[in-house]
Design a protein around this motif. Sequence first.
Motif, PDB file in Angstrom:
ATOM      1  N   LYS A  60      20.138  11.362  59.835  1.00  0.00           N
ATOM      2  CA  LYS A  60      20.001  11.991  58.686  1.00  0.00           C
ATOM      3  C   LYS A  60      19.168  13.408  58.931  1.00  0.00           C
ATOM      4  O   LYS A  60      19.520  14.441  58.027  1.00  0.00           O
ATOM      5  CB  LYS A  60      18.941  11.078  57.688  1.00  0.00           C
ATOM      6  N   MET A  61      18.463  13.540  59.903  1.00  0.00           N
ATOM      7  CA  MET A  61      17.503  14.841  59.857  1.00  0.00           C
ATOM      8  C   MET A  61      18.507  15.810  60.617  1.00  0.00           C
ATOM      9  O   MET A  61      18.628  16.860  60.230  1.00  0.00           O
ATOM     10  CB  MET A  61      16.298  14.249  61.095  1.00  0.00           C
ATOM     11  N   ILE A  62      19.481  15.292  61.380  1.00  0.00           N
ATOM     12  CA  ILE A  62      20.370  16.331  62.108  1.00  0.00           C
ATOM     13  C   ILE A  62      21.572  16.790  60.896  1.00  0.00           C
ATOM     14  O   ILE A  62      21.860  17.919  60.723  1.00  0.00           O
ATOM     15  CB  ILE A  62      21.349  15.556  63.146  1.00  0.00           C
ATOM     16  N   GLN A  63      21.714  15.803  60.077  1.00  0.00           N
ATOM     17  CA  GLN A  63      22.522  16.147  59.052  1.00  0.00           C
ATOM     18  C   GLN A  63      21.979  17.205  58.138  1.00  0.00           C
ATOM     19  O   GLN A  63      22.773  18.101  57.840  1.00  0.00           O
ATOM     20  CB  GLN A  63      22.659  14.747  58.115  1.00  0.00           C
ATOM     21  N   GLN A  64      20.644  17.077  57.850  1.00  0.00           N
ATOM     22  CA  GLN A  64      19.988  18.053  57.138  1.00  0.00           C
ATOM     23  C   GLN A  64      19.961  19.563  57.606  1.00  0.00           C
ATOM     24  O   GLN A  64      20.189  20.450  57.010  1.00  0.00           O
ATOM     25  CB  GLN A  64      18.582  17.701  56.797  1.00  0.00           C
ATOM     26  N   GLU A  65      19.967  19.649  58.811  1.00  0.00           N
ATOM     27  CA  GLU A  65      20.107  20.818  59.613  1.00  0.00           C
ATOM     28  C   GLU A  65      21.546  21.495  59.300  1.00  0.00           C
ATOM     29  O   GLU A  65      21.576  22.761  59.721  1.00  0.00           O
ATOM     30  CB  GLU A  65      19.789  20.697  61.086  1.00  0.00           C
ATOM     31  N   LEU A  66      22.701  20.600  59.402  1.00  0.00           N
ATOM     32  CA  LEU A  66      23.979  21.099  59.349  1.00  0.00           C
ATOM     33  C   LEU A  66      24.397  21.496  57.930  1.00  0.00           C
ATOM     34  O   LEU A  66      25.455  21.923  57.806  1.00  0.00           O
ATOM     35  CB  LEU A  66      24.953  19.976  59.882  1.00  0.00           C
ATOM     36  N   LEU A  67      23.571  21.077  57.058  1.00  0.00           N
ATOM     37  CA  LEU A  67      23.971  21.646  55.557  1.00  0.00           C
ATOM     38  C   LEU A  67      24.094  23.212  55.467  1.00  0.00           C
ATOM     39  O   LEU A  67      23.218  23.881  56.092  1.00  0.00           O
ATOM     40  CB  LEU A  67      23.046  21.069  54.666  1.00  0.00           C
ATOM     41  N   ASP A  68      24.981  23.511  54.775  1.00  0.00           N
ATOM     42  CA  ASP A  68      25.268  25.048  54.587  1.00  0.00           C
ATOM     43  C   ASP A  68      23.970  25.514  53.484  1.00  0.00           C
ATOM     44  O   ASP A  68      24.177  25.838  52.588  1.00  0.00           O
ATOM     45  CB  ASP A  68      26.210  25.193  53.807  1.00  0.00           C
ATOM     46  N   ILE A 120      28.951  28.889  64.907  1.00  0.00           N
ATOM     47  CA  ILE A 120      27.815  28.257  63.988  1.00  0.00           C
ATOM     48  C   ILE A 120      28.299  26.948  63.533  1.00  0.00           C
ATOM     49  O   ILE A 120      29.611  26.712  63.147  1.00  0.00           O
ATOM     50  CB  ILE A 120      27.766  29.027  62.614  1.00  0.00           C
ATOM     51  N   GLY A 121      27.524  25.851  63.839  1.00  0.00           N
ATOM     52  CA  GLY A 121      28.042  24.462  63.198  1.00  0.00           C
ATOM     53  C   GLY A 121      28.206  24.305  62.011  1.00  0.00           C
ATOM     54  O   GLY A 121      27.584  24.904  61.110  1.00  0.00           O
ATOM     55  N   SER A 122      28.579  22.983  61.806  1.00  0.00           N
ATOM     56  CA  SER A 122      28.845  22.628  60.428  1.00  0.00           C
ATOM     57  C   SER A 122      28.804  20.839  60.329  1.00  0.00           C
ATOM     58  O   SER A 122      28.619  20.625  61.520  1.00  0.00           O
ATOM     59  CB  SER A 122      30.447  22.984  59.708  1.00  0.00           C
ATOM     60  N   ILE A 123      28.774  20.725  59.040  1.00  0.00           N
ATOM     61  CA  ILE A 123      28.755  19.070  58.877  1.00  0.00           C
ATOM     62  C   ILE A 123      29.823  18.209  59.739  1.00  0.00           C
ATOM     63  O   ILE A 123      29.581  17.232  60.221  1.00  0.00           O
ATOM     64  CB  ILE A 123      28.579  18.741  57.393  1.00  0.00           C
ATOM     65  N   ASN A 124      30.903  18.935  59.868  1.00  0.00           N
ATOM     66  CA  ASN A 124      31.903  18.175  60.903  1.00  0.00           C
ATOM     67  C   ASN A 124      31.467  18.044  62.179  1.00  0.00           C
ATOM     68  O   ASN A 124      32.138  17.086  62.959  1.00  0.00           O
ATOM     69  CB  ASN A 124      33.201  19.007  60.906  1.00  0.00           C
ATOM     70  N   ASP A 125      30.427  18.783  62.748  1.00  0.00           N
ATOM     71  CA  ASP A 125      29.831  18.361  63.963  1.00  0.00           C
ATOM     72  C   ASP A 125      29.037  17.403  64.222  1.00  0.00           C
ATOM     73  O   ASP A 125      28.282  17.236  65.244  1.00  0.00           O
ATOM     74  CB  ASP A 125      29.426  19.886  64.673  1.00  0.00           C
TER      75      ASP A 125
END
Length: 143
Positions: free
Chosen positions: A30-38, A5-10
């Motif tokens: 920004k959109m990708i960042q939103q998906e990586l938020l926990d 599972i990915g995280s914001i570090n990715d």
Amino acid sequence: MIIRIGSINDLNQIYQIEQLCFLGSPWPLKMIQQELLDKNDRKTWIIESDKIIVGYCMVRLVPKEIHLINMAVIPSQQKMGIGQKLLNHFLDNTPPKTSVFLEVKRSNFPAINLYLNTGFEEIAVHEKYYSDGEDAIVMCLKI
Ligand SMILES: CC(C)(COP(=O)(O)OP(=O)(O)OC[C@H]1O[C@@H](n2cnc3c(N)ncnc32)[C@H](O)[C@@H]1OP(=O)(O)O)[C@@H](O)C(=O)NCCC(=O)NCCS
């Protein structure tokens, strides 16, 4: 290859692959960042080799449904079975009685073939869904 599972570090590695894979229409950072938020309603599955990300698959979770909203494999490693491996892994980890939905551009034969290969079926068409006027094929797989 490891699937996790990915995280914001990715974020940066995923953004680079996104730009290489969707020339002209990548998701903004920004959109990708939103998906990586926990958050409870979303997950990004990552496939990596020697700690280098080679593909990802983003999903949104709603009760009894999962929406596959983005998926890509780095161009230099496409057609080597990586997309299939990642998709199979995500589906193996999907609870029974879940319907998985996705939308794909009508002209995107590699992706449509991948989804058909995996058991998805076409259930609808959204005409002129994309900003370039292309139709979206809506596909579904019931687990
Ligand atoms: C779609 C994508 C994720 C497939 O990943 P991949 O790792 O290259 O796919 P695989 O090697 O695992 O191939 C699995 C199946 O997909 C289909 N496929 C993959 N690439 C294909 C191509 N270039 N032409 C036709 N079918 C193709 C085949 O059915 C293949 O099975 P086969 O090898 O037994 O013929 C990849 O092409 C990609 O990142 N494309 C750009 C981004 C994109 O369009 N994402 C989907 C958005 S909905």
